[in-house]
Design a protein around this motif. Structure first.
Motif, PDB file in Angstrom:
ATOM      1  N   THR A 166      27.251 -28.014  -8.309  1.00 24.38           N
ATOM      2  CA  THR A 166      28.396 -28.248  -8.135  1.00 24.38           C
ATOM      3  C   THR A 166      29.251 -27.240  -7.197  1.00 24.38           C
ATOM      4  O   THR A 166      30.184 -27.661  -6.443  1.00 24.38           O
ATOM      5  CB  THR A 166      29.218 -27.866  -9.555  1.00 24.38           C
ATOM      6  N   ALA A 167      28.751 -26.158  -7.180  1.00 25.53           N
ATOM      7  CA  ALA A 167      29.419 -25.164  -6.280  1.00 25.53           C
ATOM      8  C   ALA A 167      29.053 -25.514  -4.769  1.00 25.53           C
ATOM      9  O   ALA A 167      29.747 -25.292  -3.737  1.00 25.53           O
ATOM     10  CB  ALA A 167      29.268 -23.825  -6.449  1.00 25.53           C
ATOM     11  N   LEU A 168      27.778 -26.132  -4.596  1.00 22.22           N
ATOM     12  CA  LEU A 168      27.420 -26.404  -3.202  1.00 22.22           C
ATOM     13  C   LEU A 168      28.095 -27.760  -2.652  1.00 22.22           C
ATOM     14  O   LEU A 168      28.784 -27.674  -1.650  1.00 22.22           O
ATOM     15  CB  LEU A 168      25.878 -26.835  -3.406  1.00 22.22           C
ATOM     16  N   LEU A 169      28.357 -28.413  -3.607  1.00 25.93           N
ATOM     17  CA  LEU A 169      29.126 -29.590  -3.372  1.00 25.93           C
ATOM     18  C   LEU A 169      30.781 -29.160  -2.786  1.00 25.93           C
ATOM     19  O   LEU A 169      31.359 -29.671  -1.847  1.00 25.93           O
ATOM     20  CB  LEU A 169      29.579 -30.779  -4.568  1.00 25.93           C
ATOM     21  N   TYR A 170      31.364 -28.090  -3.672  1.00 23.12           N
ATOM     22  CA  TYR A 170      32.592 -27.858  -3.246  1.00 23.12           C
ATOM     23  C   TYR A 170      32.572 -26.947  -2.053  1.00 23.12           C
ATOM     24  O   TYR A 170      33.464 -27.130  -1.248  1.00 23.12           O
ATOM     25  CB  TYR A 170      33.084 -26.811  -4.514  1.00 23.12           C
ATOM     26  N   LYS A 211      30.724 -27.636   0.406  1.00 19.72           N
ATOM     27  CA  LYS A 211      30.917 -28.489   1.463  1.00 19.72           C
ATOM     28  C   LYS A 211      32.189 -29.153   1.823  1.00 19.72           C
ATOM     29  O   LYS A 211      32.472 -29.236   2.943  1.00 19.72           O
ATOM     30  CB  LYS A 211      30.028 -29.849   1.059  1.00 19.72           C
TER      31      LYS A 211
END
Lengths: 407, 408
Positions: A185-189, A191
């Motif tokens: 979730t944090a990686l998508l955010y 990005k």
């Protein structure tokens, strides 16, 4: 290319979070396991290669540390800290399960680390969360489970027997599942925004919300589920679903039959086995086959006909089970469109033809002992960005030179 | 507060817990979840829709407490896919979505004309995540499962047992929760891949496969050493591999009160023995003797713990550095445990028909984009007017007309 190719994860070794690092590593992340110079204690956990204890022979350590490189650092020394900060500067994600104040005392907590790596995603996975002193109390998988709720719901109809904690390190696994979901979730955010963040994960909170009716029955109407043998804990006792078959082994028959077609198929099966005479309730199976309108399961116990139909379905399955082996029961029940499952031990499911056919057994060559070891495979199949064990678990400090250029 | 996943829209056919749990996670982090249900069967494919627990004596498809718990932060719409018009509407929703998610039995969505090939034709970079019991290939792919069956097949039921007893198994669908966690991971992994490459894909998630990976080191002990758990037997409250004794769940005073205690080392045992303060403990001073005589040790220890209040014993042991925890019942975890309250683990929602009710929150806190529970589980078709208006540009009377025609 795997989904996490190019993502670097630094993992501060701790048995509670090793599985999270494995899940990320097996999806392509470059996971660097950081151990103290003496090694993580889980290197000394059985089971052992060929049952002989020794260095790099722990199958426990092998299992939880695939697809990772390994280095040693003493964070209590100046050099160790410096190297750690240099490493974090190259990392996207830090996962750690240190005592709650340790990293702050070392000057290595999120606020310090973001000076080296502004968009770092820092995951702290602790027994009760970073702000609870309870997180620093001693624990094991068993005591975390007891505190978090699962054993209350697991056990036997006979309540003089203790509640049961399922095997397999499921408290740690559950904490790790939330750690990986959080990391993604944090990686998508990141990005979308370019920003990292600090993420606090509580293992006991994770268990608290992984108890199904245990929690929501209380939340909704303050009722308490009671444990039952081989089936869901419930507020009011329910009928057994775990049935002993002719070969002495057990199957689970799952939830209630709730479609006329299922009763029709069941009826023909009983008929074909010549068992109709032994089942006086077969008339209710016929009624189930001809039932019109929805099977409103909420009416069980109040609607007499519906209750009798559902009970007759169970009785019929029990009668059939007494005549066939557990595996045959599983296959034949499934072939007439009903859900049921044989109760396999771990090694039995590992050898089952379905799982083999899907490639679940994964051979990994261990260069150090020149042997090929069969590992459990992917939890999900992403054809465009596949799961893969990229390397065996690292030896202690195996990649010190590779990552620190000779020191 | 900013939301981590607000740029994503999920066209969501999931239900029960194994699927609904996955999109619940995405929803509380801001993804727009469009949950699609069948108006003809009143959404009853999801057996939780009208099922226990209820807040009061009222019953009905909108009143299921578990359904509400698993479906917060989702929009609920209905589409009768037997009608061509509904299929057209679905295509337009898919065209505007990043992900199509479902946990039907294998092949159901394809039968409706929305298999991966068709989805790709509608939106070339669509991510399709299916979650079913055995996956879409292999000899058992047509077989059906529920959580308890996944647990039975995968070995998890077998390894939850006491000696000389049949399996206790898991008293709830551990693998519906956990299958949902893997489904959420799969969706996000595929989104990350698409962000990198522009490519979509079909993720075939088999819930039993995910479950088998959770047996831990036991599978390597089998593949390397040929150690069979069926042959060695199970005492699930004991330590599976690491030598620790005592390690179990013991009775405390009162009705059905228990405590879990683990001694990891001789030091832990000495601390426990000093609290027990009885001569029988001396026979167990060596780890070997504790491991070899575990039945007797458990019996002696159990007679001692029986006199204690579980929380008082927990505190006394923790003070001495011995791992211990009372087996908490729901009321204790939810109402009395200060750590779950401090965490904010039990948020409330205002449900249109149920009223105000608490739900499971999330066991994580993000410093910048934390989860938020802002919307109760939808009543059947509750968001039709809003969603069809916003995504398909339909006027309210048009939506009402479709309802009269049985399309939605």
């Amino acid at each position: 290319m795997s989904a996490l190719t190019g993502i670097r994860v630094v993992e501060l070794a701790n048995e509670r979070i090793a599985f999270a690092g494995k899940l990320l590593g097996d999806m392509g992340a470059d996971v660097i396991l950081v151990e103290p110079p003496a090694g993580d204690p889980s290197r000394q956990y059985p089971p052992w290669l060929d049952d002989e204890p020794g260095e790099n022979r722990s199958l426990w350590f092998w299992h939880y540390n695939t697809s990772k490189r390994g280095i040693t650092l003493d964070l209590d020394t100046g050099t160790g800290k410096e190297k750690f900060l240099a490493l974090v500067a190259t990392a996207d994600i830090l996962i750690e399960s240190e005592p709650t104040t340790r990293l702050a005392n070392l000057g290595l907590d999120y606020a310090d680390l973001t000076r080296k790596r502004k968009d770092l995603i820092h995951l702290a996975i602790t027994p009760y969360g970073r702000n609870e002193t309870a997180s620093d109390q001693p624990e094991t998988d068993l005591t975390l489970m007891a505190a978090g709720g699962p054993p209350w719901s697991c056990g036997y109809d006979d309540h003089s027997l203790p509640p049961v904690r399922g095997w397999g390190n499921q408290a740690y696994h559950t904490g790790c599942h939330f750690a990986v979901m959080s990391a993604l979730t944090a990686l998508l955010y990141r990005k979308a925004s370019g920003e990292g963040q600090f993420i606090d994960i509580s293992i006991t909170a994770a268990l608290n919300v992984t108890t199904e009716a245990g929690s929501y029955n209380w939340l909704v109407n303050q009722s308490t589920v009671q444990r039952q043998t081989g089936r869901h804990a419930a507020v009011n006792p329910t009928a057994e679903t775990q049935i002993r078959c002719a070969d002495g082994r057990y199957v689970n028959t799952g939830v209630l039959l709730r479609q006329p077609e299922q009763y029709r198929n069941l009826y023909s099966w009983i008929e074909s086995l010549g068992l109709l005479n032994e089942l006086p309730e077969s008339v209710f199976i016929e009624m189930g086959a001809n039932w019109e309108g929805p099977f409103d399961l909420a009416q069980i116990g109040t609607n007499d006909t519906l209750t009798a139909i559902v009970q007759a379905g169970r009785d019929a399955l029990r009668l059939i089970a007494s005549r066939v082996s557990a595996y045959d029961f599983f296959i034949r029940v499934q072939n007439i469109g009903l859900a049921a499952g044989i109760i396999y031990s771990p090694e039995e499911v590992f050898e089952d033809k379905h799982f083999k056919a899907r490639g679940f057994q994964v051979p990994i060559h261990h260069d150090d002992i020149d042997r090929t070891v069969t590992y459990p495979g992917a939890p999900y199949k992403l054809p465009a960005s596949p799961w893969r064990i990229s390397r065996r678990a690292p030896h202690l400090g195996e990649h010190n030179n590779e990552l620190f250029d000779g020191d | 507060m900013t939301q981590a996943l607000s740029k994503y829209r999920i066209c969501d056919f999931t239900g029960q817990l194994a699927g609904a749990g996955a999109t619940k996670w995405l929803g509380v982090f801001g993804a727009e979840i469009i949950r699609i249900e069948d108006p003809v069967r009143e959404g009853r494919w999801d057996i939780l829709r009208g099922a226990n627990p209820f807040v009061d004596e009222r019953r009905g498809i909108n009143l299921g407490g578990a359904f509400n718990n698993h479906n917060v932060n989702k929009y609920g719409i209905t589409l009768n896919l037997r009608k061509p018009k509904a299929k057209e509407m679905l295509k337009e929703i898919i065209r505007q979505s990043d992900v199509v998610s479902e946990n039907f039995s294998a092949g159901v969505l394809k039968k409706w004309g929305f298999g991966y090939d068709e989805l790709k034709a509608i939106k070339p970079d669509i991510i399709y995540v299916s979650n079913c019991g055995f996956g879409h290939t292999g000899p058992y792919h047509e077989y059906r499962t529920w959580g308890p069956i996944v647990q039975a097949i995968s070995g998890l039921t077998f390894t939850s047992a006491l000696p000389n007893q049949q399996s206790a198994g898991w008293g709830y669908s551990y693998m519906d929760h956990t299958g949902g966690y893997y489904m959420a991971m799969a969706i996000m992994l595929a989104l990350l891949h698409r962000e990198q490459t522009g490519e979509g894909q079909w993720v075939d998630l088999s819930c039993t496969e995910a479950a088998v990976t959770l047996n831990g080191p036991a599978l390597l002990d089998w593949s390397v050493n040929r150690k069979s758990v069926r042959e060695t037997g199970v005492n699930a409250n004991r330590s599976q591999f690491i030598p620790m004794a005592p390690h179990g769940i013991y009775p405390c005073s009162g009705d059905d009160h228990w405590i879990a205690i683990s001694c990891r080392t001789d030091v832990d045992w000495q601390q426990l023995a000093s609290l027990i303060d009885a001569t029988w403990t001396r026979g167990f001073d060596k780890e070997d003797s504790r491991l070899e005589n575990q039945d007797e040790l458990d019996q002696q220890l159990g007679s001692w713990t029986r006199e204690w209040n579980k929380f008082e014993l927990q505190d006394a042991l923790r003070e001495r550095g011995v791992p211990a925890a009372a087996v908490q019942k729901p009321s204790e975890r939810i109402e009395e445990d200060p750590t779950t309250h401090a965490w904010g683990l039990w948020p409330s929602v205002d449900h249109t028909e149920i009223g105000k009710v608490r739900v499971d929150g999330q066991p994580v806190h993000f410093s910048k984009t934390d989860w938020q529970v802002t919307k109760a589980g939808p009543c059947l078709g509750e968001d039709n007017i809003e969603v069809f208006g916003r995504l398909l540009d339909m006027a309210k009377d048009e939506v009402q007309q479709l309802q009269e025609e049985g399309v939605i």
